[in-house]
Design a protein around this motif. Structure first.
Motif, PDB file in Angstrom:
ATOM      1  N   GLN A  66      29.933  -9.967 -17.338  1.00 19.07           N
ATOM      2  CA  GLN A  66      30.080  -8.946 -17.805  1.00 19.07           C
ATOM      3  C   GLN A  66      30.035  -9.369 -19.558  1.00 19.07           C
ATOM      4  O   GLN A  66      29.994  -8.263 -20.744  1.00 19.07           O
ATOM      5  N   ASN A  67      28.544 -10.353 -19.610  1.00 16.24           N
ATOM      6  CA  ASN A  67      28.048 -10.448 -20.730  1.00 16.24           C
ATOM      7  C   ASN A  67      26.674  -9.907 -21.439  1.00 16.24           C
ATOM      8  O   ASN A  67      26.465 -10.143 -21.663  1.00 16.24           O
ATOM      9  N   SER A  68      26.558  -9.243 -20.439  1.00 17.13           N
ATOM     10  CA  SER A  68      25.499  -8.690 -19.720  1.00 17.13           C
ATOM     11  C   SER A  68      25.037  -7.484 -21.083  1.00 17.13           C
ATOM     12  O   SER A  68      26.026  -6.869 -21.425  1.00 17.13           O
ATOM     13  N   MET A  69      23.823  -7.987 -21.814  1.00 12.23           N
ATOM     14  CA  MET A  69      23.616  -7.136 -23.165  1.00 12.23           C
ATOM     15  C   MET A  69      23.758  -5.254 -23.005  1.00 12.23           C
ATOM     16  O   MET A  69      24.296  -4.516 -23.040  1.00 12.23           O
ATOM     17  N   GLY A  70      23.009  -5.173 -21.735  1.00 14.11           N
ATOM     18  CA  GLY A  70      23.047  -3.476 -21.367  1.00 14.11           C
ATOM     19  C   GLY A  70      24.108  -2.731 -20.384  1.00 14.11           C
ATOM     20  O   GLY A  70      24.012  -2.382 -21.678  1.00 14.11           O
ATOM     21  N   LEU A  71      24.998  -4.052 -20.034  1.00  9.86           N
ATOM     22  CA  LEU A  71      26.070  -3.143 -20.069  1.00  9.86           C
ATOM     23  C   LEU A  71      27.063  -3.334 -20.841  1.00  9.86           C
ATOM     24  O   LEU A  71      27.648  -2.128 -21.021  1.00  9.86           O
TER      25      LEU A  71
END
Lengths: 322, 346, 503
Positions: free
Chosen positions: B95-100
């Motif tokens: 959930q912390n992925s920048m892309g997401l």
């Protein structure tokens, strides 16, 4: 004579109701019964009463956003006076109705005499009524007065084993009275004239000011009556009752075939508009897997279709005129 | 009146100042701002932070109102945008992925753009009255938001997403920068290009504008699109601030507060001249009012009563009929029709 | 007839609006059983007089008598009660209600407060058949019928109020010939029944066909009251326009003393026309040429101009620009082809009231350039300043709201707006209406100067003198038809007037 074009929207509404009810009857066992039909009335009695008042407002070319809040205020005042002050319902109910009417009259007077858009005046009315609820109390006030519980529980038996509630009967009476008012009194016809062309109404010597103010009085009164009926249904007064209810009401009126720009439509259409909303809810509850928000989406879709239908009809009317 | 008093920001600023002054008297540490962990804390900062979504929605609404329109669907768009972003993030593996997060934010903004365009097409293409056209999305939009969230409150555990609405940049809430950016873009678009002129022109006199060669349809479409995007960004701020999306209650009453902010800011509901800075101050007034009422311990719901009187006061001041009635109370009351005609002609 | 008492007599009527004297000492007499025409050009005061009579406006000074007794009229209801009924130009009924309701609303037959629909429909049908010779379904909504029928329904409503005086305010402007004939038959019938009809019209033929007498107004003042039979068409037009024939002779014809060479053909209308607006006509304009459109109000002048600009869609024919090979289908396209149009409706189609003079001036240029090629504030101020000086706009402040300017100065701002786009053809529809003499002369001079520099004009004005002064060629319209084109230098004014008056 071919079908008069002014009847198209209302015919569509009634057909839509019949189709939905038939579809429900085929799909779900136990759907096709008189009681399901009666429940539509019982569960939507207050919507029906409010929508009747709203029909007149919209027919006159206005709008009333305050209805939901006035309902909440009515429940709150009723509960506060009956429960906390111990006043008898015979005094409280007329008082509440009077309050609604006065509230509407004041809004109508501002709309007419200061030429402020109905939208914004009734928006202020909505804030005010909702806020006044909380002045009385922030919490729910439960009503356990015997009169109210009796009203809530009384079942009026009908042939075939089904029954109606007192609220539903009040709603039906309101619809009947509204149909009579709309079609057989000068006030009703003046409302149509006003919605058709305000300037013409003026030049034809109709009492524009009085009619316009009275329309909001009527709507305020209906909302208060709906509030009283709502207390029979919920047995409580609460500031969060009927939040967003103005939208349901407007949607019912529009789905009932009334032109939002005013002048065209029938109270009977509103009646079926309310029933359609009820059927959607009933179908969704019968379906079980569908969630309640589909109601809103379907109603939004119906709104879209009806608004577009009216748009097409009225633009064709313009070309005929030319 | 001095030219200073005639400035369109004079009265809104006065009201804001009076409110702040009241707070200062009531609670002397109202203005105190403390630094804690490199973040600024204080009531003023809170007002800015909590007021950010409203300011955004109101900025979009200002342009719509300037074209003699109104957008009732902003509250629903706020809910939808927050819901779609949270749904996407919550279903992601990290959930912390920048892309997401960027993808989700972009998706939400795009969706709001489409919804805004829907409103715009109904108004400018199909020629439906704005209040009616946007009512459709106001009703259906709530349902769509609940459909997205499945009727639940979607919670996300993403500190990166939460940063948008509750993080700090240079000791100030990040949301303030988002608002500043949108405001800058709006100001640039309307004051540095001719768009502002076209909007005012169309709002004031659509027929004359078309005769002068302005593409009125495009102007109207674009303000609804912009308003939709603003509401979408506000939805992101709001959901990120609480790290969750509530399809039912997010953005409830926003359309009304936004309209109120616009009107307080000096933009008339009859279209024409618009004041973005006035709107920002209007939104701040509403937020300060809410904060004040919280602070003095009155139930927050009472705010509604105050708002009601503010709406009425502002409308009465803007009403020509009211001013005329005040100015000429003594005047004879003959010829109601002449007055009536005047009212209808205008 | 002269021995009879007038049924309606208005004397010494004055009405002022802020800044305007709308009516000055106007008189009107109406005898029983006559059709009395009320005529005049724009701004003559016809509609003000009628609004005063129907109680919509107050009277500042003057006396209204019905049957010799003074009546005071303070509202439309008072007027109806006095026996005066009015049918307005745009049918003022409710299109959403049924025909029967439109006749009876406000006075529906009731029993115990309950509207008797059957009786109402019956009586409505009776009324329409007997007095109007109209056999229609009275339960249908009014909007399902043509304007002509709506007009008759409006008259039926008026009659049902037991009117002694019926005012018909330009009832024929949107009717075709058959419908006009039908209306006239009914008017004659009513006249024989003793009703007095005040007939406001701008069609000369119709006036002569139906009227017994005519009252002419000009500039808010009474010109006179005449027997229709004794007034020649030429005299009528002269009185409406306000020129004595011998004065006309002194005017220079067709800007004669200042000849200039004309360029190639710039724009051409072929068989251009619009139903209910103007019958198909041909007209071509050359570079640097000023073509005047002369004719009375309602002769189709404005309709022709709007077709040239693409503001209305033509039903027949087309506009082409031979040099570039394109046509004109919308205002935007027209502007792209460097055509400018100053509408006669300055308020509704011209000025943007809440914007400043500067913004109003640069609006069309900016719209042409698109939103991103913004004209800088500095450049805007330069342009505005330049035109304010050139056109003498007063007050000379570019940041004044245009709605606060006088009509003449608003007009100049609009001229500036269009001049800035450097048009090759400038269509001016009544550019000098309602503005003072000084501004008028300036605008005329501007047209002459610019045409010498190669700009073409289509110039419309109800003032013949003005058209004569600026035009190289004049197209004359009458009753929505182009009847004549005059470019011969020796054409006498009398012949022009004759062409306008027709018959």
């Amino acid at each position: 004579m071919s079908l008069n074009r002014k009847y198209i929207p209302i015919v569509v509404t009634i057909l839509l109701f019949i189709v939905m009810f038939t579809a429900g009857s085929f799909r779900y066992t136990g759907f096709f019964s008189l009681q399901v039909l009666m429940n539509l009335l019982i569960d939507n009695a207050f919507l029906l009463i409010t929508a009747v008042g709203m029909s007149f407002v919209i027919l006159s070319g206005g709008i009333d956003l305050s209805v939901g809040s006035v309902i909440a205020l009515s429940t709150m005042v009723s509960a506060g006076l009956v429960q906390q002050q111990g006043w008898p319902p015979a005094v409280v109910i007329p008082l509440v109705l009077l309050m609604g009417a006065v509230f509407g009259t004041l809004m109508g007077a501002m709309i007419h005499y200061f030429a402020i858009q109905p939208f914004i005046v009734t928006l202020a009315g909505m804030f005010l009524a909702r806020g006044l609820c909380y002045v009385i109390s922030i919490d729910t006030i439960t009503i356990d007065h015997s009169f109210y519980t009796a009203m809530a529980q009384t079942r009026i038996p009908l042939p075939g084993g089904s029954f109606l509630s007192i609220s539903a009967v009040i709603a039906l009476l309101a619809v009947a009275a509204a149909i009579f008012t709309a079609h057989y009194t000068r006030f009703g016809r003046n409302v149509y004239a006003l919605g058709g062309n305000e300037q013409s109404s003026l030049l034809m010597g109709l009492p524009v000011a009085r009619t316009k103010v009275l329309v909001y009085t009527l709507s305020g009164f209906c909302s208060a009556l709906a509030g009283v009926v709502f207390t029979f249904y919920m047995l409580s007064g609460y500031g969060l009752h009927a939040v967003g209810f103005e939208l349901d009401t407007i949607a019912a009126v529009v789905i009932g075939g009334t032109l939002l720009t005013g002048g065209v439509g029938y109270v009977l259409g509103t009646f079926f508009g309310v029933l359609i909303q009820g059927v959607i809810q009933t179908i969704i509850s019968f379906e079980g897997t569908l969630s309640s928000w589909w109601t809103k989406i379907v109603i939004g879709l119906l709104l879209f279709i009806f608004i577009l239908l009216q748009r097409v009809l009225s633009s064709r009317r313009l070309t005929v005129k030319e | 009146m001095s030219p200073f008093m005639k400035h369109h920001l004079f009265w809104p600023l006065c009201v804001l100042a009076a409110l702040l002054l009241f707070n200062l008297c009531y609670s002397p540490d109202f203005f105190s701002i403390t630094i804690h962990d490199g973040h600024l804390y204080g009531s003023l900062i809170d007002i800015l932070n909590f007021g950010a979504p409203l300011i955004l929605v109101a900025i979009g609404m200002t342009l719509v109102v300037a074209t003699k329109g109104i957008d009732l669907s902003v509250g629903s768009i706020v809910a939808i945008s927050g819901a779609i972003a949270c749904l996407r993030i919550s279903s992601g593996a990290d959930q912390n992925s920048m892309g997401l997060i960027l993808g989700s934010v972009l998706l939400a903004v795009l969706l709001s753009l489409v919804l805004g365009a829907w409103n715009g097409l109904l108004v400018s293409g199909a020629g439906i009255q704005p209040i009616i056209a946007t009512l459709i999305l106001m009703v259906a939009g709530r349902g769509i938001a609940q459909l997205i969230t499945g009727g639940q409150i979607i919670t996300v555990t993403s500190s990166n997403y939460a940063y948008i609405g509750s993080g700090s940049l240079a000791a100030l809430p990040f949301s303030i920068f988002v608002v500043a950016l949108v405001l800058m873009i709006a100001l640039l678009l309307t004051r540095r290009t001719a768009l502002g002129l076209f909007i005012e022109s169309v709002g004031c006199n659509p027929a004359a504008s078309s005769m002068s060669g302005i593409r009125a349809h495009w102007v109207i479409l674009s303000v609804y699109v912009f308003c939709g995007v603003c509401a979408g960004i506000a939805g992101l701020l709001l959901s990120s601030n609480v790290s969750s999306a509530d399809g039912n209650n997010a953005g409830l009453w926003y359309e009304l507060d936004a309209i109120l902010a616009v009107v307080i800011g000096g933009t008339s509901l009859n279209g024409g001249r618009f004041y973005l800075t006035g709107t920002v101050i209007g939104a701040l007034i509403i937020q300060t009012l809410t904060t004040t009422i919280y602070m003095i311990g009155v139930p927050p719901e009472i705010t509604l009563v105050v708002k009601a009187f503010v709406v009425l006061a502002v409308c009465l001041i803007q009403s020509d009929a009211f001013r005329a009635a005040i100015a000429a109370r003594w005047k004879s009351r003959h010829y109601p029709a002449e007055k009536e005609m005047g009212r209808h002609v205008s | 007839m002269s021995t009879q008492m007038p049924i309606l007599q208005m004397t010494g009527i004055h009405k002022r609006f802020p800044g305007v004297k709308a009516l000055t000492d106007v008189k009107l007499r109406l005898y029983p059983g006559e059709v009395h025409a009320l005529m005049g050009e724009n701004g003559a005061g016809k509609s003000t007089l009628i609004k005063v009579l129907t109680g919509v406006y107050s009277i500042d000074e003057g006396l209204v008598e019905m049957d010799g007794t003074p009546v005071s009229i303070h509202s439309p209801q008072d007027s109806q009660a006095a026996g005066i009924s009015t049918v307005y130009q745009e049918v003022n009924l409710c299109p959403n209600l049924s025909v029967a309701e439109n006749i009876f609303i406000g006075r529906e037959p009731r029993r115990f407060g309950c509207i008797q629909w059957k009786e109402m429909n019956l009586r409505a049908a009776e009324l329409l058949t007997e007095r109007m010779n109209l056999h229609i379904d009275v339960t249908l909504p009014l909007h399902s019928y043509s304007v002509a029928v709506q007009q008759l329904v409006a008259i039926a409503r008026a009659l049902n109020i037991s009117a002694k005086v019926l005012i018909l305010d330009e009832p024929t402007s949107s009717l075709d010939q058959n419908e006009v004939d039908q209306l006239f038959r009914i008017m004659r019938k009513l006249q024989q029944e003793g009703l007095s009809i005040l007939f406001v019209t701008h069609f000369l033929d119709q006036m002569y066909e139906i009227s017994d007498r005519v009252t002419i107004l000009r500039g808010g003042e009474l010109v006179g009251e005449y027997m229709a039979k004794e007034l020649s068409r030429l005299d009528l037009v002269l009185k409406m326009i306000g020129k004595e024939l011998h004065l006309l002779e002194e005017l220079p014809v067709l800007a004669a003393e200042d000849q200039h060479s004309l360029g190639d053909e710039l724009i051409r209308a072929e068989g251009l026309g619009r139903k209910g607006g103007i019958e198909p006509f041909d007209l071509s304009i050359r570079k640097g040429e000023v073509v005047g459109l002369a004719g009375l109000l309602g002769s189709g002048r404005t309709e022709a101009a709007r077709l040239f600009f693409g503001a209305d869609k033509p039903d027949f024919g087309q506009v082409t620009l031979p040099a570039s090979g394109g046509g004109v289908h919308s205002p935007r396209e027209a502007i792209g082809r460097r055509i400018a149009f100053c509408s006669e409706n300055r308020k509704t189609e011209g000025i943007i009231g809440d914007l400043t003079v500067r913004e109003n001036i640069i609006l069309a240029l900016q719209a042409k350039d698109g939103m991103f090629r913004t004209i800088s504030r500095k450049r805007q101020e330069e342009l505005a300043g330049e035109y304010i000086r050139m056109l003498n706009i007063n007050p000379p402040s570019p940041d004044q709201l245009i709605k606060n300017l006088s009509g003449g100065n608003q007009q100049k701002v609009l001229l500036a707006r269009w001049l800035l786009t450097e048009p090759q053809l400038f269509i001016l529809d009544e550019p000098t209406r309602g503005i003072d003499i000084g501004a008028k002369a300036e605008i005329q001079k501007l047209v002459l100067t610019l045409s010498r520099q190669g700009m073409s004009f289509l110039f419309i004005s109800s003032e013949l003198e003005e058209v004569l002064r600026v035009s190289d060629r004049i197209a004359i319209l009458r009753d929505r038809r182009k009847v004549k084109e005059i470019s011969e230098k020796d054409m006498s004014q009398q012949q022009i007037m004759q062409a306008i008056a027709g018959g």
